[in-house]
Write a protein that holds these residues in place. Structure first.
Motif, mmCIF file in Angstrom:
data_model
loop_
_atom_site.group_PDB
_atom_site.id
_atom_site.type_symbol
_atom_site.label_atom_id
_atom_site.label_comp_id
_atom_site.label_asym_id
_atom_site.label_seq_id
_atom_site.Cartn_x
_atom_site.Cartn_y
_atom_site.Cartn_z
ATOM 1 N N SER A 12 123.883 91.859 -65.651
ATOM 2 C CA SER A 12 125.277 91.667 -66.039
ATOM 3 C C SER A 12 124.999 91.295 -67.522
ATOM 4 N N ARG A 13 126.141 91.205 -68.244
ATOM 5 C CA ARG A 13 125.941 90.969 -69.676
ATOM 6 C C ARG A 13 125.451 89.794 -69.992
ATOM 7 N N ASN A 14 125.623 88.719 -69.078
ATOM 8 C CA ASN A 14 125.153 87.408 -69.289
ATOM 9 C C ASN A 14 123.652 87.320 -69.274
ATOM 10 N N GLU A 15 123.023 88.216 -68.234
ATOM 11 C CA GLU A 15 121.485 88.413 -67.720
ATOM 12 C C GLU A 15 120.993 88.873 -69.159
ATOM 13 N N ARG A 16 121.484 90.204 -69.604
ATOM 14 C CA ARG A 16 120.891 90.488 -70.739
ATOM 15 C C ARG A 16 121.022 89.654 -71.978
ATOM 16 N N ASN A 17 121.904 88.975 -72.202
ATOM 17 C CA ASN A 17 121.950 88.103 -73.331
ATOM 18 C C ASN A 17 121.046 86.886 -73.318
ATOM 19 N N THR A 18 120.801 86.342 -71.861
ATOM 20 C CA THR A 18 119.504 85.610 -71.746
ATOM 21 C C THR A 18 118.183 85.988 -71.963
ATOM 22 N N TYR A 19 118.003 87.347 -71.507
ATOM 23 C CA TYR A 19 116.709 87.978 -71.473
ATOM 24 C C TYR A 19 116.473 88.130 -73.170
ATOM 25 N N ARG A 20 117.542 88.700 -73.923
ATOM 26 C CA ARG A 20 117.137 88.929 -75.274
ATOM 27 C C ARG A 20 117.513 87.901 -76.404
ATOM 28 N N LYS A 21 117.976 86.736 -75.614
ATOM 29 C CA LYS A 21 118.293 85.576 -76.651
ATOM 30 C C LYS A 21 119.217 85.846 -77.617
ATOM 31 N N GLN A 22 120.366 86.682 -77.356
ATOM 32 C CA GLN A 22 121.186 86.675 -78.391
ATOM 33 C C GLN A 22 122.476 87.466 -77.738
ATOM 34 N N ARG A 23 123.625 87.085 -78.303
ATOM 35 C CA ARG A 23 124.855 87.773 -77.741
ATOM 36 C C ARG A 23 124.854 89.053 -78.470
ATOM 37 N N GLY A 24 125.589 90.199 -77.796
ATOM 38 C CA GLY A 24 126.091 91.228 -78.625
ATOM 39 C C GLY A 24 127.602 91.177 -78.828
ATOM 40 N N SER A 96 123.471 93.597 -75.922
ATOM 41 C CA SER A 96 123.038 92.553 -76.588
ATOM 42 C C SER A 96 122.676 92.570 -77.821
ATOM 43 N N THR A 97 123.192 93.564 -78.569
ATOM 44 C CA THR A 97 122.884 94.121 -79.769
ATOM 45 C C THR A 97 124.089 93.862 -80.837
ATOM 46 N N ILE A 98 124.025 93.492 -82.023
ATOM 47 C CA ILE A 98 124.982 93.157 -82.907
ATOM 48 C C ILE A 98 125.319 94.409 -83.740
ATOM 49 N N ALA A 99 126.520 95.241 -83.222
ATOM 50 C CA ALA A 99 126.916 96.208 -83.599
ATOM 51 C C ALA A 99 127.761 96.262 -85.175
ATOM 52 N N ILE A 100 127.410 96.942 -86.011
ATOM 53 C CA ILE A 100 128.222 96.917 -87.318
ATOM 54 C C ILE A 100 128.910 98.136 -87.483
ATOM 55 N N THR A 101 129.953 98.518 -87.646
ATOM 56 C CA THR A 101 130.668 99.730 -88.099
ATOM 57 C C THR A 101 131.176 99.415 -89.364
ATOM 58 N N ASP A 198 128.874 82.712 -92.114
ATOM 59 C CA ASP A 198 129.231 81.328 -91.778
ATOM 60 C C ASP A 198 130.486 81.489 -91.014
ATOM 61 N N TYR A 199 131.141 82.491 -90.793
ATOM 62 C CA TYR A 199 132.094 82.653 -89.892
ATOM 63 C C TYR A 199 131.544 83.008 -88.402
ATOM 64 N N LEU A 200 130.367 83.816 -88.224
ATOM 65 C CA LEU A 200 130.010 84.050 -86.953
ATOM 66 C C LEU A 200 129.114 82.704 -86.538
ATOM 67 N N ASP A 201 128.646 81.935 -87.298
ATOM 68 C CA ASP A 201 128.062 80.823 -86.914
ATOM 69 C C ASP A 201 128.750 79.724 -86.504
ATOM 70 N N ALA A 202 129.853 79.758 -87.180
ATOM 71 C CA ALA A 202 131.068 78.739 -86.819
ATOM 72 C C ALA A 202 131.626 78.955 -85.322
ATOM 73 N N LYS A 203 131.671 80.335 -84.978
ATOM 74 C CA LYS A 203 132.266 80.918 -83.748
ATOM 75 C C LYS A 203 131.062 80.781 -82.632
ATOM 76 N N GLY A 204 129.845 80.447 -82.971
ATOM 77 C CA GLY A 204 128.868 80.261 -82.027
ATOM 78 C C GLY A 204 128.060 81.662 -81.756
ATOM 79 N N LEU A 205 128.517 82.606 -82.433
ATOM 80 C CA LEU A 205 127.970 83.683 -82.297
ATOM 81 C C LEU A 205 126.521 84.181 -82.411
ATOM 82 N N LEU A 206 125.795 83.544 -83.219
ATOM 83 C CA LEU A 206 124.573 83.408 -83.799
ATOM 84 C C LEU A 206 123.508 82.579 -83.176
#
Length: 218
Positions: A12-24, A96-101, A198-206
């Motif tokens: 699951s996405r949640n499992e990947r996030n936990t194992y990689r210790k970050q959100r994608g 669980s990678t941050i994609a930047i386009t 700052d926006y990403l941090d405020a949204k809890g994404l980091l």
């Protein structure tokens, strides 16, 4: 359309996030040519990597010369270009990678489709949280973009040497409600990166809370 295909169960996405210790999630830069999208996106990618986060930038250099080398610049091809980029960005984000386009992506409907794709529930894990999609509009007056014109593209477009050039002979539809809007002619690259982080941090994404409640912060 492909037929006779079945989605294979996986983590699951949640499992990947936990194992990689970050959100994608996906940070989608849009704006005119020479607006500064790629410069800011590159600096942002570098900063996130310095924070210890997995991030990867998609732009014309690594997409147009590979995955999408079969596409031109007609409206149909531009639509398909963005569709493919959105699908690839979603795969990165799901891992669980941050994609930047960093693409002009001139049509509002295409960008909205990319956003909806990230929000769609998983067919196998419907309880997974949606993938965040952050649209960053790098705004700049057309005349300033033409003054910059590092590749001489606007000049060629004005001379009729480049057909269907965004802002000259093809439309650019500005975002109506982007998460972040940056006037790149009024802010430095460093200021732009800080605003986004700052926006990403405020949204809890980091940051990611592990199962035992301990905060994993970067």
């Amino acid at each position: 359309m492909a037929t006779n295909i079945t989605w294979h169960p996986s983590l699951s996405r949640n499992e990947r996030n936990t194992y990689r210790k970050q959100r994608g999630f996906t940070i989608w830069f849009t704006g005119l040519s020479a607006s500064g999208k790629s410069t800011i996106a590159t600096a942002l990618e570098q900063h996130l990597l310095h924070l210890g986060l997995a991030a990867y930038r998609l732009d014309g250099d690594n997409v147009r010369f590979g995955l999408n080398k079969d596409l031109g610049f007609s409206e149909t091809d531009r639509n398909e270009n963005i569709r493919r980029i959105a699908e690839v960005a979603k795969l990165f984000a799901d891992s669980s990678t941050i994609a930047i386009t960093s693409f002009i992506s001139p049509y509002r409907a295409d960008r909205n489709t990319a956003r909806e794709l990230h929000a769609a529930p998983s067919a196998v894990h419907p309880d997974d949280e949606p993938l965040a999609f952050i649209e960053v509009f790098v705004d700049i007056p057309l005349e300033v973009a033409e003054q910059r014109d590092p590749k001489g593209l606007y000049k060629k477009a004005r001379e009729g040497k480049i057909p269907e050039f965004t802002g000259i002979s093809a439309p650019y539809e500005e975002p109506e409600n982007p998460e972040i809007k940056i006037r790149s002619d009024q802010r430095s690259v460093e200021e732009a990166v800080k605003e986004i982080v700052d926006y990403l941090d405020a949204k809890g994404l980091l940051k990611l809370n592990s199962a035992d409640g301990r905060g994993l912060e970067y």
